[in-house]
Design an enzyme around this catalytic site. Structure first.
Site, PDB file in Angstrom:
ATOM      1  N   SER A 256      -0.886 -13.626  98.217  1.00 30.81           N
ATOM      2  CA  SER A 256      -0.521 -14.975  98.621  1.00 30.81           C
ATOM      3  C   SER A 256       0.789 -14.855  99.398  1.00 30.81           C
ATOM      4  O   SER A 256       1.782 -14.327  98.888  1.00 30.81           O
ATOM      5  CB  SER A 256      -0.354 -15.835  97.368  1.00 30.81           C
ATOM      6  OG  SER A 256       0.465 -16.919  97.669  1.00 30.81           O
TER       7      SER A 256
ATOM      8  N   ASP B 173       7.274 -23.943  93.843  1.00 33.02           N
ATOM      9  CA  ASP B 173       7.122 -24.782  95.026  1.00 33.02           C
ATOM     10  C   ASP B 173       6.724 -26.217  94.693  1.00 33.02           C
ATOM     11  O   ASP B 173       7.170 -27.152  95.346  1.00 33.02           O
ATOM     12  CB  ASP B 173       6.111 -24.148  95.994  1.00 33.02           C
ATOM     13  CG  ASP B 173       6.732 -22.986  96.754  1.00 33.02           C
ATOM     14  OD1 ASP B 173       7.960 -23.023  96.968  1.00 33.02           O
ATOM     15  OD2 ASP B 173       6.010 -22.054  97.115  1.00 33.02           O
TER      16      ASP B 173
ATOM     17  N   ASP C  93      -6.791 -22.963 101.319  1.00 29.16           N
ATOM     18  CA  ASP C  93      -6.486 -24.019 100.339  1.00 29.16           C
ATOM     19  C   ASP C  93      -6.343 -25.388 100.991  1.00 29.16           C
ATOM     20  O   ASP C  93      -6.986 -26.355 100.585  1.00 29.16           O
ATOM     21  CB  ASP C  93      -5.151 -23.725  99.629  1.00 29.16           C
ATOM     22  CG  ASP C  93      -5.321 -22.747  98.478  1.00 29.16           C
ATOM     23  OD1 ASP C  93      -6.444 -22.631  97.965  1.00 29.16           O
ATOM     24  OD2 ASP C  93      -4.317 -22.097  98.117  1.00 29.16           O
TER      25      ASP C  93
HETATM   26  N1  ARG Z   1       8.992 -16.826  94.240  1.00 29.13           N
HETATM   27  C1  ARG Z   1       9.407 -17.295  95.516  1.00 29.13           C
HETATM   28  C2  ARG Z   1      10.026 -18.656  95.407  1.00 29.13           C
HETATM   29  O1  ARG Z   1       9.782 -19.337  94.470  1.00 29.13           O
HETATM   30  C3  ARG Z   1       8.362 -17.211  96.571  1.00 29.13           C
HETATM   31  C4  ARG Z   1       7.127 -18.004  96.413  1.00 29.13           C
HETATM   32  C5  ARG Z   1       6.258 -17.728  97.568  1.00 29.13           C
HETATM   33  N2  ARG Z   1       4.977 -18.277  97.545  1.00 29.13           N
HETATM   34  C6  ARG Z   1       3.878 -17.583  97.952  1.00 29.13           C
HETATM   35  N3  ARG Z   1       2.772 -18.237  98.095  1.00 29.13           N
HETATM   36  N4  ARG Z   1       3.908 -16.311  98.170  1.00 29.13           N
HETATM   37  O2  ARG Z   1      10.767 -19.069  96.250  1.00 29.13           O
END
Ligand code: ARG
Length: 427
Positions: free
Chosen positions: A194, A143, A31
């Protein structure tokens, strides 16, 4: 239509075209490598920042590789920042003090890493006079909110661009574009997931994990051994805390000569080897979406369990009760993108105020996926064996309990039997 022409027709493209210089949060993965070239194709100068928070995937030589890859793809500068010790000191340690577990289970590993990454991105942006910070998060997770809020809190003048969200890039298009541009696409174990990792945990989502009524396949695991492959002999881990801060550990009675990030990394390895650290739950994201999330957080789960145990010895009852509510709020703020915010600062001040006496050790038995707390000692704690004992030399005078029992029962007795009086004189 090719990808670039498609992007040029996206709704907020003018925001992008107005930027001359940007800082990209760069991992070296597909990405962000695509973004690095696309942003240049749109006329921007791009500086990359790659932060090492202990994500094994990019450890040591991986960081250098990311840097070289960024430079090769045209980055004007490619900073690699070692952030592990700062992460432990200023993010993980406050989270341990707060026994931070979002929805009771998730130690917020990804969530805690983002605000620190943003801090470095903002520093880089100021250094080169950038107009914007660019990140590779989608618009479906949490995120992008953590990037957005943290940047606005630290540098309100900087724009935040989220091209993966704005351009709705999909993997097939990305791979095709990567091929045309000669960008190497990493093929690694467990693709289709991911992954985001730092030394507080590894988050895995997507692919088979989305099928909530099926067990997650073993290839999603990297840090935690499947139970059938764990040792048949237990190990005893002793964790030492001073003022609520993890300050050392012993393994089977031998001092582990490690502190800080190195200790956490070793605890991940050790507890993971015993099959400890998997979290599988349906999570409530900030935006209201439920998602099935899968994590490997061996060190975090064991350290938090030990800290919470020690704290119960060290704090008076009322403070334990209040703190468990505050702990929950801390996890909600950390998860909910509010790290760099006044409510978090105040919550941290509360946490610090509770930790003065949280000093001592906790012993944990590691065996077959479980971390059982088997003993603890807090020299300044409030457990007084001589009072608590059922033996005959207890210093607790049971006569004190007599009147207290009658008073304590008064409101229940009155509510249940409003007209009852022992001597009828009150009627
Ligand atoms: N759901 C978790 C959080 O919001 C983890 C997100 C992780 N991202 C990933 N690309 N696996 O903190």
């Amino acid at each position: 239509m090719d990808l670039l022409s498609q992007i040029k027709q996206s709704p907020n493209i003018s925001e992008y075209l107005a930027c001359k210089k940007v800082v990209l949060a760069y991992s070296g993965g597909l990405d962000t490598s695509i973004l690095l070239t696309l942003l240049q194709d749109l006329g921007m100068q791009v500086a990359t920042v790659t932060v090492d928070l202990g994500q094994k995937e990019y450890a040591a030589q991986g960081m250098e590789q990311a840097k070289q890859k960024a430079l090769k793809l045209g980055a004007i500068t490619a900073d690699v920042i070692e952030g592990k010790e700062e992460f432990v000191k200023d993010y993980v340690t406050p989270a341990v003090k707060a026994n931070c577990l979002y929805q009771g289970v998730y130690p917020c590993s990804t969530a805690l890493g983002r605000p620190l990454i943003v801090k470095y991105l903002v520093e880089a942006a100021h250094k080169i006079g950038a107009d914007a910070i660019v990140h590779g998060s989608t618009g479906k997770g949490n995120d992008y909110l953590r990037f957005e809020v943290s940047v606005k809190a630290l540098a309100p003048e900087l724009k935040v661009l989220a091209p993966v969200r704005d351009w709705q890039l999909n993997r097939d298009e990305e791979i095709e574009y990567a091929f045309v541009k000669g960008i190497s696409v990493p093929v690694k174990k467990g693709t289709g997931y991911s992954v985001d990792a730092n030394l507080w945990g590894r988050s895995v989502c997507g692919g088979p994990i989305e099928i909530e009524d099926q067990e997650v396949p073993e290839d999603a695991l990297d840090w935690v051994k499947p139970l059938l492959k764990t040792p048949d002999v237990a190990q005893i881990l002793t964790l030492h805390f001073t003022h609520g801060i993890l300050c050392g550990a012993d393994l089977d009675g031998q001092k582990m000569p490690l502190v800080g990030a190195a200790l956490i990394e070793e605890l991940n390895r050790l507890c993971g080897k015993h099959g400890i650290g998997i979290i599988d739950h349906i999570e409530d994201r900030v935006i209201g979406l439920k998602s099935r999330e899968y994590y490997e957080c061996p060190a975090a789960l064991v350290v938090i369990a030990a800290h919470a145990d020690l704290e119960k010895v060290c704090l008076p009852r009322e403070l334990n009760q209040l703190k468990s509510m505050m702990d929950q709020k801390f996890a909600e703020y950390a998860y909910g993108a509010l790290w760099h915010s006044p409510v978090m600062d105040a919550t941290n001040a509360f946490m610090d105020a509770t930790q003065a006496n949280v000093i001592g050790w906790v012993k944990v038995k590691l065996f077959k996926g479980a971390a059982h707390i088997i003993a603890r000692k807090a020299p300044d704690g409030q457990y007084q064996r001589v009072r608590a004992t059922y033996g005959k030399n207890s210093s607790f005078d049971q006569a004190d309990s007599n009147g207290f029992g009658a008073l304590y029962a008064l409101s229940t007795k009155t509510a249940r039997h409003p007209h009852w009086m022992a001597d009828k004189s009150g009627k």
